[in-house]
Design a protein around this motif. Structure first.
Motif, PDB file in Angstrom:
ATOM      1  N   HIS A   1      16.580 -18.532  19.593  1.00 24.31           N
ATOM      2  CA  HIS A   1      16.667 -19.211  20.887  1.00 24.31           C
ATOM      3  C   HIS A   1      15.285 -19.550  21.419  1.00 24.31           C
ATOM      4  N   ASN A   2      15.261 -20.518  22.343  1.00 20.83           N
ATOM      5  CA  ASN A   2      13.973 -20.933  22.892  1.00 20.83           C
ATOM      6  C   ASN A   2      13.768 -20.523  24.344  1.00 20.83           C
ATOM      7  N   ALA A   3      14.755 -19.902  24.954  1.00 18.56           N
ATOM      8  CA  ALA A   3      14.619 -19.469  26.345  1.00 18.56           C
ATOM      9  C   ALA A   3      14.985 -18.000  26.466  1.00 18.56           C
TER      10      ALA A   3
ATOM     11  N   TYR B   1      11.622 -17.870  30.792  1.00 16.63           N
ATOM     12  CA  TYR B   1      10.629 -18.442  29.897  1.00 16.63           C
ATOM     13  C   TYR B   1      11.320 -19.444  28.988  1.00 16.63           C
ATOM     14  N   ASN B   2      10.736 -20.621  28.878  1.00 22.48           N
ATOM     15  CA  ASN B   2      11.242 -21.673  28.008  1.00 22.48           C
ATOM     16  C   ASN B   2      10.109 -22.049  27.064  1.00 22.48           C
ATOM     17  N   PHE B   3      10.330 -21.862  25.761  1.00 20.66           N
ATOM     18  CA  PHE B   3       9.268 -22.096  24.783  1.00 20.66           C
ATOM     19  C   PHE B   3       7.984 -21.347  25.187  1.00 20.66           C
ATOM     20  N   LYS B   4       8.131 -20.110  25.533  1.00 22.14           N
ATOM     21  CA  LYS B   4       7.034 -19.192  25.876  1.00 22.14           C
ATOM     22  C   LYS B   4       6.372 -19.501  27.215  1.00 22.14           C
ATOM     23  N   GLU B   5       6.780 -20.558  27.889  1.00 21.03           N
ATOM     24  CA  GLU B   5       6.183 -20.891  29.176  1.00 21.03           C
ATOM     25  C   GLU B   5       7.093 -20.428  30.307  1.00 21.03           C
ATOM     26  N   GLN B   6       6.495 -19.801  31.309  1.00 20.58           N
ATOM     27  CA  GLN B   6       7.304 -19.345  32.425  1.00 20.58           C
ATOM     28  C   GLN B   6       7.724 -20.535  33.267  1.00 20.58           C
TER      29      GLN B   6
ATOM     30  N   PHE C   1       6.088  -6.286  39.188  1.00 23.50           N
ATOM     31  CA  PHE C   1       6.771  -6.672  37.954  1.00 23.50           C
ATOM     32  C   PHE C   1       5.961  -7.806  37.323  1.00 23.50           C
ATOM     33  N   SER C   2       5.531  -7.617  36.093  1.00 24.86           N
ATOM     34  CA  SER C   2       4.698  -8.608  35.439  1.00 24.86           C
ATOM     35  C   SER C   2       5.281  -8.935  34.075  1.00 24.86           C
ATOM     36  N   PRO C   3       5.778 -10.165  33.874  1.00 25.73           N
ATOM     37  CA  PRO C   3       6.370 -10.503  32.584  1.00 25.73           C
ATOM     38  C   PRO C   3       5.320 -10.991  31.593  1.00 25.73           C
ATOM     39  N   GLU C   4       5.694 -10.881  30.323  1.00 23.22           N
ATOM     40  CA  GLU C   4       4.836 -11.398  29.258  1.00 23.22           C
ATOM     41  C   GLU C   4       5.730 -11.903  28.147  1.00 23.22           C
ATOM     42  N   CYS C   5       5.432 -13.091  27.656  1.00 23.73           N
ATOM     43  CA  CYS C   5       6.222 -13.682  26.571  1.00 23.73           C
ATOM     44  C   CYS C   5       5.271 -14.174  25.487  1.00 23.73           C
TER      45      CYS C   5
END
Lengths: 114, 114
Positions: free
Chosen positions: A29-31, A49-54, A64-68
């Protein structure tokens, strides 16, 4: 199983701790998504996140800090949480090239903040 | 933002009987997707059934069917021949044809009585 895994399944932490939640999807998947699930409330979307971009950040506190790092992995870094942050945190993924596609959910991490 | 309302926090059904779970939503869009998800106790959320808004025919998946009333913005789930394994939280969800967000209701807890 849905092809989305989450670790750890349970986490107890103090308000001064730093911890991370991990999500991995094996579906191509991409999201990817983070949700907070509390009793008697709708699922609260936190990040997308869509294609690694938030692409979405629904006014989530900075503790809360996300990372992809790539399309298959998603992290949620936690620090100085509050007791009201105790909840089930769900990760999900979807293939957004086809809009009718549903989300696939992980089993969740049950977080307790003392 | 779209809102999804599930007005029945809890429902119960006798085994082998039929039960209907309600869902209404608010949107100004003409095209969208609707989903019912099932979350068994301590298990992953999985898709039960989906409906594309442009399709007039109600979706059916084995014992699960929907009654989609677009003008009324209603999307109910009917479970026929209820089984013990159907006991779970059921969430109704809405997805726009644009954007990556899914909107969820508060859920209905279904109990199946032997």
């Amino acid at each position: 199983e849905t092809g989305v895994t989450q670790t750890p399944r349970h986490l107890v932490m103090g308000m001064t701790n730093k911890k991370s939640l991990k999500c991995e999807q094996h579906l191509g998947h991409n999201a990817m998504y983070w949700y907070k699930q509390s009793a008697k409330k709708p699922l609260e979307l936190m990040f997308v996140y869509n294609f690694k971009e938030q692409t979405e950040n629904n006014s989530v506190p900075s503790r809360f800090s996300p990372e992809c790092p790539n399309s298959s992995h998603l992290f949620l870094h936690l620090h100085t949480l509050q007791p009201e942050d105790s909840a089930l945190y769900l990760c999900a993924s979807s293939q957004n090239r086809v809009m009718s596609n549903e989300q696939f959910f992980g089993p969740g991490t049950r977080l307790t903040v003392l | 933002a779209q809102t999804v309302t599930q007005s029945q926090p809890e429902m119960s059904v006798q085994e082998a009987e039929t039960v209907t779970l309600s869902c209404t939503y608010d949107t100004s869009e003409s095209d969208y997707y609707l989903f019912w998800y099932k979350q068994p106790p301590s298990r992953q959320m999985i898709l039960v059934i989906r409906q594309e808004a442009y399709k007039q025919q109600n979706a059916t998946e084995n014992r699960f069917s929907v009654n989609f009333q677009k003008a009324a913005k209603s999307f109910s789930l009917k479970i026929s021949d209820s089984q013990l394994g159907d006991a779970a939280m059921y969430f109704c969800a809405y997805r726009s044809v644009t954007g990556n967000q899914f909107y969820f209701g508060t859920g209905t807890s279904l109990t199946v009585i032997p």
